[in-house]
Enzyme design. Structure first.
Site, short mmCIF file in Angstrom:
data_model
loop_
_atom_site.label_atom_id
_atom_site.label_comp_id
_atom_site.label_asym_id
_atom_site.label_seq_id
_atom_site.Cartn_x
_atom_site.Cartn_y
_atom_site.Cartn_z
N ASN A 9 0.87 -1.17 0.00
CA ASN A 9 0.00 0.00 0.00
C ASN A 9 0.92 1.22 0.00
OD1 ASN A 9 -1.75 2.08 0.50
ND2 ASN A 9 -2.38 1.38 2.54
N LYS A 11 0.22 4.23 -0.21
CA LYS A 11 -0.40 5.41 0.42
C LYS A 11 -0.17 6.65 -0.48
CE LYS A 11 -0.11 3.11 4.83
NZ LYS A 11 0.00 3.19 6.27
N HIS A 96 -9.33 1.13 5.01
CA HIS A 96 -8.05 1.33 5.70
C HIS A 96 -8.27 2.25 6.90
CE1 HIS A 96 -3.95 2.47 6.59
NE2 HIS A 96 -3.58 1.39 5.93
N GLU A 98 -6.70 4.65 7.94
CA GLU A 98 -6.49 6.07 7.64
C GLU A 98 -7.73 6.68 6.99
OE1 GLU A 98 -2.78 5.46 5.59
OE2 GLU A 98 -1.89 4.87 7.49
N GLU A 168 -5.08 -4.87 10.63
CA GLU A 168 -4.04 -3.87 10.82
C GLU A 168 -4.28 -3.17 12.17
OE1 GLU A 168 -2.11 -2.65 6.86
OE2 GLU A 168 -3.83 -1.33 7.14
N GLY A 174 2.93 2.19 10.79
CA GLY A 174 3.89 3.27 10.63
C GLY A 174 4.62 3.65 11.91
N SER A 214 3.89 -2.22 10.32
CA SER A 214 5.34 -2.32 10.51
C SER A 214 5.91 -3.69 10.15
CB SER A 214 5.72 -1.92 11.94
OG SER A 214 5.33 -0.57 12.18
P1 13P Z 1 3.32 0.30 7.69
O1 13P Z 1 3.80 -0.98 7.06
O2 13P Z 1 4.04 1.51 7.22
O3 13P Z 1 3.22 0.18 9.17
O4 13P Z 1 1.81 0.50 7.17
C1 13P Z 1 0.92 -0.54 7.24
C2 13P Z 1 -0.31 -0.17 6.49
O5 13P Z 1 -1.06 0.70 6.88
C3 13P Z 1 -0.58 -0.87 5.22
O6 13P Z 1 -1.85 -0.59 4.75
#
Ligand code: 13P
Length: 256
Positions: A9, A11, A96, A98, A168, A174, A214
Protein backbone atom coordinates in the site's frame (compact mmCIF):
# COMPACT_ATOMS: atom_id res chain seq x y z
CA UNK A 1 -3.98 -24.43 1.39
CA UNK A 2 -4.07 -20.63 1.10
CA UNK A 3 -1.75 -18.80 -1.30
CA UNK A 4 -0.05 -15.94 0.45
CA UNK A 5 -0.65 -12.38 -0.71
CA UNK A 6 1.98 -9.70 -0.13
CA UNK A 7 0.39 -6.36 -0.95
CA UNK A 8 2.11 -2.98 -1.01
CA UNK A 9 0.00 0.00 0.00
CA UNK A 10 1.97 2.96 -1.28
CA UNK A 11 -0.40 5.41 0.42
CA UNK A 12 0.21 9.02 -0.75
CA UNK A 13 3.70 8.32 -2.05
CA UNK A 14 5.08 7.84 -5.54
CA UNK A 15 3.95 9.98 -8.44
CA UNK A 16 3.88 8.41 -11.91
CA UNK A 17 7.60 8.55 -12.63
CA UNK A 18 8.77 7.37 -9.20
CA UNK A 19 6.06 4.70 -9.23
CA UNK A 20 7.09 3.40 -12.62
CA UNK A 21 10.67 3.19 -11.42
CA UNK A 22 9.71 1.29 -8.26
CA UNK A 23 7.55 -1.14 -10.23
CA UNK A 24 10.33 -1.69 -12.74
CA UNK A 25 12.73 -2.39 -9.87
CA UNK A 26 10.32 -4.97 -8.45
CA UNK A 27 9.87 -6.63 -11.81
CA UNK A 28 13.61 -6.87 -12.22
CA UNK A 29 14.19 -8.38 -8.78
CA UNK A 30 11.33 -10.85 -9.19
CA UNK A 31 11.97 -11.78 -12.80
CA UNK A 32 12.05 -15.49 -13.50
CA UNK A 33 11.09 -16.48 -9.94
CA UNK A 34 8.34 -19.01 -9.47
CA UNK A 35 6.42 -17.62 -6.51
CA UNK A 36 4.18 -19.68 -4.25
CA UNK A 37 1.90 -16.71 -3.65
CA UNK A 38 0.64 -13.43 -5.08
CA UNK A 39 2.30 -10.02 -5.11
CA UNK A 40 0.31 -6.81 -5.42
CA UNK A 41 1.07 -3.10 -5.49
CA UNK A 42 -1.49 -0.40 -4.78
CA UNK A 43 -0.24 2.99 -6.02
CA UNK A 44 -2.11 6.30 -5.80
CA UNK A 45 -4.78 6.67 -8.52
CA UNK A 46 -2.70 8.89 -10.81
CA UNK A 47 0.20 6.45 -10.69
CA UNK A 48 -1.84 3.37 -11.59
CA UNK A 49 -1.46 3.69 -15.40
CA UNK A 50 2.33 4.17 -15.19
CA UNK A 51 2.71 1.15 -12.92
CA UNK A 52 0.34 -0.84 -15.12
CA UNK A 53 2.65 -0.33 -18.08
CA UNK A 54 5.42 -2.07 -16.15
CA UNK A 55 3.58 -4.53 -13.92
CA UNK A 56 1.48 -6.73 -16.13
CA UNK A 57 0.49 -9.29 -13.53
CA UNK A 58 3.66 -11.30 -14.01
CA UNK A 59 4.21 -11.49 -11.18
CA UNK A 60 3.19 -8.09 -9.84
CA UNK A 61 -0.57 -7.49 -9.72
CA UNK A 62 -2.12 -4.03 -9.75
CA UNK A 63 -4.42 -2.66 -7.06
CA UNK A 64 -5.98 0.59 -5.85
CA UNK A 65 -6.13 2.08 -2.36
CA UNK A 66 -9.75 3.15 -2.51
CA UNK A 67 -12.78 3.56 -4.79
CA UNK A 68 -16.03 5.46 -4.80
CA UNK A 69 -19.10 3.93 -3.19
CA UNK A 70 -21.10 5.39 -6.09
CA UNK A 71 -21.42 4.01 -9.61
CA UNK A 72 -20.79 7.15 -11.68
CA UNK A 73 -21.83 10.76 -12.19
CA UNK A 74 -21.62 13.99 -10.24
CA UNK A 75 -19.21 12.97 -7.48
CA UNK A 76 -16.35 15.42 -7.75
CA UNK A 77 -12.98 13.97 -6.92
CA UNK A 78 -14.12 10.35 -6.81
CA UNK A 79 -12.99 7.41 -8.93
CA UNK A 80 -15.34 4.55 -9.79
CA UNK A 81 -14.70 0.83 -9.70
CA UNK A 82 -15.35 0.61 -13.45
CA UNK A 83 -12.62 3.18 -14.11
CA UNK A 84 -10.19 1.23 -11.95
CA UNK A 85 -11.09 -1.96 -13.76
CA UNK A 86 -10.46 -0.31 -17.11
CA UNK A 87 -7.05 0.79 -15.83
CA UNK A 88 -6.15 -2.83 -15.09
CA UNK A 89 -6.79 -2.92 -11.35
CA UNK A 90 -7.60 -6.32 -9.87
CA UNK A 91 -7.72 -5.58 -6.13
CA UNK A 92 -9.10 -2.59 -4.21
CA UNK A 93 -8.29 -1.78 -0.58
CA UNK A 94 -11.34 -0.75 1.46
CA UNK A 95 -11.69 0.59 5.00
CA UNK A 96 -8.05 1.33 5.70
CA UNK A 97 -7.75 2.83 9.18
CA UNK A 98 -6.49 6.07 7.64
CA UNK A 99 -9.74 6.39 5.69
CA UNK A 100 -11.79 5.41 8.74
CA UNK A 101 -10.03 8.12 10.73
CA UNK A 102 -9.37 10.99 8.31
CA UNK A 103 -12.29 10.58 5.90
CA UNK A 104 -14.71 9.32 8.54
CA UNK A 105 -15.80 6.46 6.31
CA UNK A 106 -18.50 4.20 7.67
CA UNK A 107 -19.61 0.58 7.47
CA UNK A 108 -22.38 1.58 5.04
CA UNK A 109 -19.76 3.00 2.67
CA UNK A 110 -17.54 -0.07 3.00
CA UNK A 111 -20.47 -2.34 2.16
CA UNK A 112 -21.41 -0.25 -0.89
CA UNK A 113 -17.82 -0.16 -2.11
CA UNK A 114 -17.16 -3.88 -1.66
CA UNK A 115 -20.43 -4.82 -3.35
CA UNK A 116 -19.45 -2.67 -6.35
CA UNK A 117 -15.95 -4.15 -6.40
CA UNK A 118 -17.35 -7.67 -6.42
CA UNK A 119 -20.02 -6.86 -8.98
CA UNK A 120 -17.26 -5.68 -11.32
CA UNK A 121 -15.42 -8.96 -10.84
CA UNK A 122 -12.59 -7.43 -8.78
CA UNK A 123 -11.27 -8.43 -5.38
CA UNK A 124 -11.61 -6.39 -2.19
CA UNK A 125 -9.10 -6.14 0.65
CA UNK A 126 -11.14 -5.21 3.71
CA UNK A 127 -9.08 -3.69 6.54
CA UNK A 128 -9.93 -3.76 10.22
CA UNK A 129 -8.12 -3.42 13.53
CA UNK A 130 -8.22 -1.81 16.94
CA UNK A 131 -6.53 1.38 18.15
CA UNK A 132 -4.07 1.41 21.04
CA UNK A 133 -6.55 2.46 23.72
CA UNK A 134 -8.91 -0.33 22.76
CA UNK A 135 -6.11 -2.91 23.01
CA UNK A 136 -5.00 -1.52 26.37
CA UNK A 137 -8.58 -1.78 27.62
CA UNK A 138 -8.65 -5.44 26.60
CA UNK A 139 -11.22 -4.70 23.89
CA UNK A 140 -9.30 -5.73 20.75
CA UNK A 141 -11.49 -8.76 20.02
CA UNK A 142 -14.69 -6.88 20.71
CA UNK A 143 -13.67 -4.12 18.27
CA UNK A 144 -12.55 -6.55 15.58
CA UNK A 145 -15.81 -8.50 15.88
CA UNK A 146 -17.84 -5.31 15.54
CA UNK A 147 -15.90 -4.21 12.45
CA UNK A 148 -16.30 -7.61 10.78
CA UNK A 149 -19.95 -8.02 11.78
CA UNK A 150 -20.75 -4.52 10.56
CA UNK A 151 -19.75 -5.38 7.01
CA UNK A 152 -19.37 -9.07 6.14
CA UNK A 153 -23.01 -10.17 6.65
CA UNK A 154 -24.15 -7.41 4.27
CA UNK A 155 -21.95 -8.33 1.32
CA UNK A 156 -23.97 -9.62 -1.60
CA UNK A 157 -21.36 -11.41 -3.66
CA UNK A 158 -18.49 -12.17 -1.28
CA UNK A 159 -16.65 -15.46 -1.42
CA UNK A 160 -13.32 -16.79 -0.22
CA UNK A 161 -11.54 -15.69 -3.39
CA UNK A 162 -12.86 -12.20 -4.06
CA UNK A 163 -12.52 -11.08 -0.47
CA UNK A 164 -9.28 -10.69 1.47
CA UNK A 165 -9.23 -9.47 5.06
CA UNK A 166 -6.39 -7.37 6.45
CA UNK A 167 -5.91 -7.09 10.20
CA UNK A 168 -4.04 -3.87 10.82
CA UNK A 169 -3.72 -2.94 14.50
CA UNK A 170 -3.70 0.84 14.25
CA UNK A 171 -1.00 1.16 16.92
CA UNK A 172 1.38 -0.83 14.70
CA UNK A 173 0.87 1.19 11.51
CA UNK A 174 3.89 3.27 10.63
CA UNK A 175 5.10 3.18 14.23
CA UNK A 176 7.85 0.59 13.91
CA UNK A 177 5.99 -1.37 16.56
CA UNK A 178 4.76 -4.73 15.30
CA UNK A 179 2.18 -7.02 16.83
CA UNK A 180 4.02 -9.91 18.44
CA UNK A 181 3.51 -13.25 16.73
CA UNK A 182 1.27 -14.27 19.65
CA UNK A 183 -0.85 -11.12 19.36
CA UNK A 184 -1.14 -11.48 15.59
CA UNK A 185 -2.02 -15.18 15.64
CA UNK A 186 -4.56 -14.64 18.41
CA UNK A 187 -6.51 -11.97 16.52
CA UNK A 188 -6.19 -13.72 13.17
CA UNK A 189 -7.57 -16.96 14.62
CA UNK A 190 -10.33 -15.01 16.33
CA UNK A 191 -11.16 -13.20 13.07
CA UNK A 192 -11.33 -16.48 11.21
CA UNK A 193 -13.73 -17.76 13.85
CA UNK A 194 -15.96 -14.72 13.27
CA UNK A 195 -15.81 -15.43 9.52
CA UNK A 196 -16.91 -19.03 10.23
CA UNK A 197 -19.92 -17.70 12.12
CA UNK A 198 -20.89 -15.31 9.34
CA UNK A 199 -19.85 -17.09 6.15
CA UNK A 200 -19.35 -20.71 7.11
CA UNK A 201 -16.37 -22.97 7.67
CA UNK A 202 -15.42 -23.52 4.04
CA UNK A 203 -15.26 -19.83 3.17
CA UNK A 204 -13.26 -19.18 6.33
CA UNK A 205 -10.83 -21.99 5.50
CA UNK A 206 -9.98 -20.46 2.14
CA UNK A 207 -10.22 -16.75 2.90
CA UNK A 208 -6.90 -14.98 3.22
CA UNK A 209 -6.29 -12.81 6.27
CA UNK A 210 -3.29 -10.49 5.91
CA UNK A 211 -1.36 -8.81 8.69
CA UNK A 212 -0.41 -5.14 8.37
CA UNK A 213 1.56 -2.84 10.64
CA UNK A 214 5.34 -2.32 10.51
CA UNK A 215 5.89 -5.54 8.60
CA UNK A 216 9.45 -5.63 7.25
CA UNK A 217 11.97 -8.08 5.83
CA UNK A 218 13.20 -8.98 9.33
CA UNK A 219 9.81 -10.06 10.70
CA UNK A 220 7.90 -11.12 7.58
CA UNK A 221 8.87 -14.77 7.69
CA UNK A 222 7.75 -15.26 11.27
CA UNK A 223 4.51 -13.29 10.91
CA UNK A 224 3.43 -14.74 7.57
CA UNK A 225 4.42 -18.20 8.80
CA UNK A 226 1.78 -18.07 11.55
CA UNK A 227 -1.07 -20.53 11.00
CA UNK A 228 -3.77 -17.91 10.42
CA UNK A 229 -1.67 -15.20 8.75
CA UNK A 230 -1.82 -15.47 4.97
CA UNK A 231 0.33 -12.57 3.89
CA UNK A 232 0.99 -8.93 4.59
CA UNK A 233 -0.33 -5.48 3.78
CA UNK A 234 2.80 -3.39 3.68
CA UNK A 235 3.15 0.38 3.98
CA UNK A 236 6.58 1.91 4.49
CA UNK A 237 8.57 -1.16 3.48
CA UNK A 238 6.70 -1.34 0.17
CA UNK A 239 8.35 1.88 -0.99
CA UNK A 240 11.76 0.31 -1.54
CA UNK A 241 12.02 -2.53 -4.02
CA UNK A 242 14.66 -4.38 -2.00
CA UNK A 243 12.63 -4.23 1.22
CA UNK A 244 9.42 -5.29 -0.46
CA UNK A 245 11.19 -8.19 -2.15
CA UNK A 246 12.72 -9.06 1.24
CA UNK A 247 9.19 -9.42 2.61
CA UNK A 248 8.16 -11.55 -0.37
CA UNK A 249 11.19 -13.75 0.30
CA UNK A 250 10.10 -14.02 3.93
CA UNK A 251 6.66 -15.14 2.76
CA UNK A 252 8.22 -17.68 0.41
CA UNK A 253 10.44 -19.05 3.17
CA UNK A 254 7.51 -19.28 5.58
CA UNK A 255 5.70 -21.57 3.17
CA UNK A 256 8.68 -23.64 2.05
P1 13P B 1 3.32 0.30 7.69
O1 13P B 1 3.80 -0.98 7.06
O2 13P B 1 4.04 1.51 7.22
O3 13P B 1 3.22 0.18 9.17
O4 13P B 1 1.81 0.50 7.17
C1 13P B 1 0.92 -0.54 7.24
C2 13P B 1 -0.31 -0.17 6.49
O5 13P B 1 -1.06 0.70 6.88
C3 13P B 1 -0.58 -0.87 5.22
O6 13P B 1 -1.85 -0.59 4.75
Amino acid sequence: MRRYLVAGNWKMNMGPSAGRELAAGLQELLQGRQLRGDVLVCPPYVTIPAVGEVAKGEPVLLGAQNCSDQEKGAYTGQVSVDMLKEAGVQYVIVAHSERREYQKETDDMFVAKINRIHEAGLKAIFCFGEVLGERKDGRAEEVVRKQLEGVLPRLEFANAYNTVLAYEPVWAIGTGETASPEQAQEIHAFSRKVVVEIMGQEVADYMRILYGGSCKPGNARELIGLPDVDGGLIGGAALKAADFVGIIEGAEASQA
